[in-house]
Write an enzyme that holds these catalytic residues in place. Structure first.
Site, PDB file in Angstrom:
ATOM      1  N   LYS A  76       8.420   1.449  -0.671  1.00 47.90           N
ATOM      2  CA  LYS A  76       7.299   0.517  -0.801  1.00 47.90           C
ATOM      3  C   LYS A  76       7.403  -0.145  -2.181  1.00 47.90           C
ATOM      4  O   LYS A  76       7.760   0.525  -3.156  1.00 47.90           O
ATOM      5  CB  LYS A  76       5.989   1.284  -0.643  1.00 47.90           C
ATOM      6  CG  LYS A  76       4.730   0.417  -0.689  1.00 47.90           C
ATOM      7  CD  LYS A  76       3.462   1.237  -0.402  1.00 47.90           C
ATOM      8  CE  LYS A  76       2.198   0.392  -0.432  1.00 47.90           C
ATOM      9  NZ  LYS A  76       0.979   1.166  -0.126  1.00 47.90           N
ATOM     10  N   SER A 151      -2.410  -0.491   3.517  1.00 40.90           N
ATOM     11  CA  SER A 151      -1.608  -1.406   2.748  1.00 40.90           C
ATOM     12  C   SER A 151      -0.106  -1.249   2.954  1.00 40.90           C
ATOM     13  O   SER A 151       0.640  -2.182   2.673  1.00 40.90           O
ATOM     14  CB  SER A 151      -1.904  -1.230   1.251  1.00 40.90           C
ATOM     15  OG  SER A 151      -1.482   0.031   0.793  1.00 40.90           O
ATOM     16  N   SER A 175      -3.920   4.017   3.677  1.00 38.49           N
ATOM     17  CA  SER A 175      -2.810   3.057   3.634  1.00 38.49           C
ATOM     18  C   SER A 175      -1.483   3.571   4.181  1.00 38.49           C
ATOM     19  O   SER A 175      -0.540   2.793   4.324  1.00 38.49           O
ATOM     20  CB  SER A 175      -2.584   2.569   2.201  1.00 38.49           C
ATOM     21  OG  SER A 175      -3.578   1.664   1.828  1.00 38.49           O
TER      22      SER A 175
END
Lengths: 489, 95
Positions: A76, A151, A175
Site C-alpha cells: 500500500k 481505504s 480499511s
C-alpha cells in the site's frame, strides 16, 4: 500462473517449477495489460522487482532460500519505500520519494520477497471507497462501475484481480476488512501494536494498524509471519511472543464458542446478505463450534467516538505537512503563514481538509472535554463490552459491511453516509482488537454481476492465530475464496 | 450543533488551511453534519470512566540515553522544497 496463491508460489519456487524472475515478469505483464482498467497501482517498480527476483533466484541457487524467497507481492502506498515514490495518494506527497524503508517493508525485503510496486488508496487512508485518491479511483474487479472499498482499495482490487497474490494494507476504522469484503478476498487487521507502524504514514496513531490482503487465510498467516515484529522504533509496538501463524491453521475448532452480537444483526441489513452470513456460521457449527447470542451495548457510540478520535489525531499528525521540509510547496509564498496555508490548502483533498478541521475544532480550547475526553471515555466503554463478551465466547462473528460494494459516486456528496459504511468494523479499532474478513457468499447486484459478501471474525487480543485457524478451516470446507470475477476466471 | 461561517473560517485559520471563500458554505454544511453525528457522544454516561489513550493501556518505553542514529541531513534534504547550506529555506519571518 496468476491464480496461484502465496503458498503455492513458495512451493513451486522450492520445487523449481519456475523461477522468481519468470513469475515476476508474468505478473508485471499482467499488471501492464489489466491495470489500465482497475487503476490499483500508483507506481509499478518493474526494474527493481526484476532485480529483486534475480537476486532471489541466485540466493535459491546458492541454497539459502526460505519461505518467502522470490515471492511477489506489493505495498500500500502508505508504507515508506526507500528511493520510491510514497504518495499516500495525496497531491501533498506526490513528489515524496521516501528516504528510508518502513519496518514492514524492510521485513519483506529481508525475507526475500519481491515488491512489484505501490498500491492506490484513499488519500492519507481517509475514506471507504478509494474515491478520495489524488491518483483517481480504483475499480472493483467484480463490477467496474462499483468501488473496491477503502481505504486499502488498491490492495484489495489488485489481489482480487490476480495482479498480485498478496499485498500489505492498513486499517484505522475498517480499511482492510471493508475492501476485502467488497472484493471477495481475505483481509486481516492484527491487534494494535502487533505490526510496527514505523514508516507507515500516520493517520490516527492510536487506531492505525498494518495488516494483510490475500486470497486465503493460509497466505495471510504467511504474510503475518513476516510483518509482525517487535520494533523499538515504534513506541506503541508490543513486545510479546510472535507465534508461527501457519503452525495452527489445521487445529480443530471443535468446542469453540462463537458469539453473535445482536447489535450487528440488524433488521435493516439486507435479508439476502444476512442469510449468507448465517449460512457461513452454520458451516462452523458443522465443524463442531457452538453459537451464542451476545450483546455489545455501546455499539451505537462507536462511529461518533471514532469521528472525534480519528480527526483529532489526524489534525495533529498532518501538521507535519507544512511545505517546509518535504512535500508540496505553493508558488511564491508571501510570508510564512501564506506558505503554510496555501501549501496545505492546495496539497490536501476535500475529505482530508474536512477531517483536519473537525479535529482542530474538537481539540480547540473549550471543546476538549466535550469531544476528545468524552470520546476517549466512550472508547473504554466499547472496549469493556468486548472484554465482557470474551469471558463467554472464543470469537465473535458478524457481517463485515451492511451492504455489498456500492456504485462509484453514490456516497461522495455525503460524508456522513460514507462514514456509516464502517459501522461493523470501527469498534474493533477503538478497542484495539484483531479482526478478519473472509468471503462467505455472493449476492446478485442489479445488472447481474455477483457481488461478494464478507464474514467478519473478531478475536481477543493477540488471538490472530485463532482467526487464521478458523478462516483456514472455513476455506477447507467451502470455495468462496476461490471464486474470481467473471472476466478473470 | 450548527457552525457559523465565521467559525468555519476560524477553524481553517487554526488548521492553517487556505479555503476558497466560495467553498465555505459547503464546509459549513458538511462539518455541521459531522458534528451532529458526533454529538450522540453526549448521551453516554461516562462518569468515573478513565479515558483510554492506548488500546492496551501501554506506557511509554524508556531506552538508554545513547546515540543510535547517524546524521543524514544531506540525504533527507534532497527531497526538501528549498535549502541553502544545510538549512531549510522559508520566507523571511523576522523583519
Amino acid at each position: 500462473m496468476h491464480n496461484k496463491t502465496i503458498a503455492q508460489i513458495a512451493r513451486d519456487l522450492a520445487a523449481g517449477e519456475y523461477s522468481s524472475v519468470e513469475i515476476t515478469q508474468s505478473l508485471l505483464t499482467r499488471i501492464e495489460q489489466l491495470d489500465k482498467t482497475y487503476n490499483s497501482f500508483i507506481t509499478v517498480t518493474a526494474e527493481q522487482a526484476l532485480a529483486q527476483a534475480k537476486a532471489a533466484d541466485e540466493q535459491r541457487a546458492a541454497g539459502n532460500a526460505n519461505a518467502w524467497t522470490g515471492v511477489p507481492m506489493a505495498h500500500k502506498d502508505i508504507f515508506c519505500t526507500n528511493g520510491v515514490l510514497t504518495s499516500c495518494a495525496s497531491k501533498m506527497l506526490s513528489n515524496f520519494v521516501a528516504p528510508y524503508d518502513a519496518t514492514v517493508v524492510s521485513n519483506f525485503n529481508q525475507a526475500g520477497a519481491v515488491s512489484l510496486g505501490k498500491l492506490n488508496m484513499d488519500e492519507f487512508a481517509m475514506g471507504s471507497s478509494n474515491e478520495s485518491s489524488y491518483y483517481g479511483g480504483v475499480k472493483n474487479p467484480w463490477d467496474i462501475e462499483r468501488v473496491p472499498g477503502g481505504s486499502s482499495g488498491g490492495s484489495a482490487a489488485a489481489v482480487a484481480a490476480r495482479l498480485v497474490p498478496g499485498a500489505t494494507a492498513t486499517d484505522t476504522g475498517g480499511s482492510i476488512r471493508q475492501p476485502a469484503a467488497f472484493c471477495g478476498i481475505t483481509g486481516l487487521k492484527p491487534t494494535y501494536g502487533r505490526v510496527s507502524r514505523w514508516g507507515m504514514i500516520a493517520f490516527a496513531s492510536s487506531l492505525d494498524q498494518g495488516g494483510t490482503m490475500t486470497r486465503t487465510a493460509e497466505d495471510s498467516a504467511m504474510m503475518l509471519n513476516v510483518m509482525a515484529s517487535f520494533d523499538p522504533k515504534d513506541s506503541t509496538c508490543v513486545d510479546q511472543d510472535i507465534p508461527d501463524y501457519t503452525a495452527t491453521l489445521n487445529n480443530s475448532i471443535e468446542g469453540l464458542t462463537i458469539g453473535l452480537p445482536k447489535e450487528y444483526f440488524r433488521d435493516d441489513l439486507s435479508a439476502e446478505m444476512q442469510q449468507q452470513v448465517r449460512d457461513a456460521i452454520a458451516e462452523f457449527e458443522k465443524m463442531g463450534a457452538k453459537v451464542k447470542e451476545i450483546s455489545l451495548p455501546n455499539t451505537h457510540l462507536a462511529i461518533p467516538a471514532y469521528y472525534v478520535v480519528a480527526p483529532a489525531e489526524c489534525s495533529a499528525n498532518l501538521s507535519r505537512m507544512d511545505g517546509v521540509r518535504f512535500g508540496h510547496r505553493c508558488e511564491n509564498p508571501q510570508d510564512i503563514n501564506d506558505l503554510y496555508k496555501r501549501s496545505r490548502g492546495e496539497g490536501f483533498g476535500e475529505e482530508v481538509k474536512r477531517r483536519i478541521m473537525v479535529g482542530a475544532y474538537a481539540l480547540s480550547a473549550g471543546f476538549y472535554d466535550a469531544y476528545y475526553k468524552q470520546a476517549q471515555q466512550v472508547r473504554r466503554l466499547i472496549k469493556n463490552d468486548f472484554v465482557e463478551a470474551f469471558k463467554e465466547v472464543d470469537v465473535i462473528m458478524s457481517p463485515t459491511t451492511p451492504s455489498p460494494a456500492f456504485k462509484a459516486g453514490e456516497k461522495t456528496s455525503d460524508p456522513v453516509a460514507m462514514y456509516l459504511e464502517d459501522i461493523f468494523t470501527i469498534a474493533l479499532n477503538l478497542a484495539g482488537l484483531p479482526g478478519m474478513s473472509i468471503p462467505c457468499g455472493q449476492v446478485a447486484a442489479e445488472g447481474g454481476n455477483p457481488l461478494p459478501v464478507g464474514l467478519q471474525l473478531i478475536g481477543n487480543y493477540f488471538d490472530e492465530a485463532r482467526l487464521l485457524n478458523l478462516g483456514h478451516q472455513f476455506q477447507q470446507a467451502t470455495d468462496w475464496h476461490q471464486q474470481a470475477p467473471a472476466d478473470l476466471a | 450543533m450548527a457552525l457559523e461561517q465565521d467559525q468555519v473560517r476560524n477553524i481553517a485559520e487554526l488548521a492553517r488551511l487556505q479555503i476558497d471563500e466560495n467553498q465555505i458554505g459547503e464546509y459549513q454544511k458538511n462539518l455541521t453534519n459531522i458534528l451532529d453525528l458526533v454529538d450522540q457522544l453526549s448521551t453516554a454516561d461516562t462518569t468515573g470512566v478513565e479515558p483510554m489513550a492506548h488500546p492496551l493501556d501501554a506506557v511509554q518505553r524508556l531506552r538508554a540515553d545513547a546515540v543510535t542514529e547517524s546524521n543524514q541531513r544531506e540525504h533527507f534534504q534532497t527531497i526538501a522544497p528549498a535549502t541553502d547550506n544545510g538549512h531549510y529555506l522559508v520566507p523571511r519571518v523576522i523583519e
